[in-house]
Design a protein around this motif. Sequence first.
Motif, mmCIF file in Angstrom:
data_model
loop_
_atom_site.group_PDB
_atom_site.id
_atom_site.type_symbol
_atom_site.label_atom_id
_atom_site.label_comp_id
_atom_site.label_asym_id
_atom_site.label_seq_id
_atom_site.Cartn_x
_atom_site.Cartn_y
_atom_site.Cartn_z
ATOM 1 N N GLY A 139 36.818 40.212 46.485
ATOM 2 C CA GLY A 139 36.986 41.124 47.606
ATOM 3 C C GLY A 139 36.435 42.503 47.309
ATOM 4 O O GLY A 139 35.792 42.734 46.281
ATOM 5 N N LYS A 140 36.697 43.444 48.209
ATOM 6 C CA LYS A 140 36.130 44.789 48.081
ATOM 7 C C LYS A 140 36.691 45.564 46.894
ATOM 8 O O LYS A 140 36.064 46.502 46.423
ATOM 9 C CB LYS A 140 36.346 45.583 49.366
ATOM 10 N N ASP A 141 37.873 45.183 46.416
ATOM 11 C CA ASP A 141 38.510 45.862 45.292
ATOM 12 C C ASP A 141 38.402 45.072 43.992
ATOM 13 O O ASP A 141 39.205 45.255 43.077
ATOM 14 C CB ASP A 141 39.985 46.125 45.603
ATOM 15 N N LYS A 142 37.394 44.219 43.879
ATOM 16 C CA LYS A 142 37.229 43.368 42.701
ATOM 17 C C LYS A 142 37.172 44.202 41.429
ATOM 18 O O LYS A 142 36.460 45.205 41.353
ATOM 19 C CB LYS A 142 35.943 42.552 42.835
ATOM 20 N N GLY A 159 47.802 50.601 45.463
ATOM 21 C CA GLY A 159 46.458 51.160 45.345
ATOM 22 C C GLY A 159 45.325 50.191 45.632
ATOM 23 O O GLY A 159 44.158 50.547 45.481
ATOM 24 N N ILE A 160 45.648 48.977 46.048
ATOM 25 C CA ILE A 160 44.625 47.951 46.313
ATOM 26 C C ILE A 160 44.661 47.575 47.796
ATOM 27 O O ILE A 160 45.719 47.536 48.407
ATOM 28 C CB ILE A 160 44.880 46.689 45.454
ATOM 29 N N ASN A 161 43.482 47.290 48.374
ATOM 30 C CA ASN A 161 43.359 46.858 49.767
ATOM 31 C C ASN A 161 43.965 47.903 50.707
ATOM 32 O O ASN A 161 44.800 47.611 51.553
ATOM 33 C CB ASN A 161 44.015 45.490 49.977
ATOM 34 N N ILE A 162 43.506 49.138 50.558
ATOM 35 C CA ILE A 162 44.022 50.257 51.338
ATOM 36 C C ILE A 162 43.365 50.282 52.717
ATOM 37 O O ILE A 162 42.151 50.161 52.835
ATOM 38 C CB ILE A 162 43.750 51.603 50.615
ATOM 39 N N ALA A 163 44.200 50.431 53.761
ATOM 40 C CA ALA A 163 43.730 50.579 55.137
ATOM 41 C C ALA A 163 44.277 51.886 55.690
ATOM 42 O O ALA A 163 45.341 52.347 55.281
ATOM 43 C CB ALA A 163 44.195 49.409 55.990
#
Length: 101
Positions: free
Chosen positions: A16-19, A39-43
């Motif tokens: 994903g985008k935070d790999k 702190g991961i997958n922030i929207a």
Amino acid sequence: MAAKLKKGDKVVVLAGKDKGKQGEITAVFPKENKAVVDGINIAIRHQRQTQTTQGGRTPKAMPIDLSNLALLDKNGKATRVGFRVEGDQKVRFAKTTGDVI
């Protein structure tokens, strides 16, 4: 089935985008097979202003699928989780090092 990942575990994101990012699990949703990692997958969520709170755009950690997370062992590397019985207790252990989690 016992949970491989639990609240408070240190994990690394596999896809994903935070790999590659690391964080600590703050909440787990077993029925949806998802977890919230700090702190991961922030929207960005928009909050309407009220009499008590200031409105605006606030970052919020969204759930990420458990299949995209791996536990960090004591060496700081991603590992899979296994189960074994020690005495009369079922314990989780890191597959890379064999240490009990």
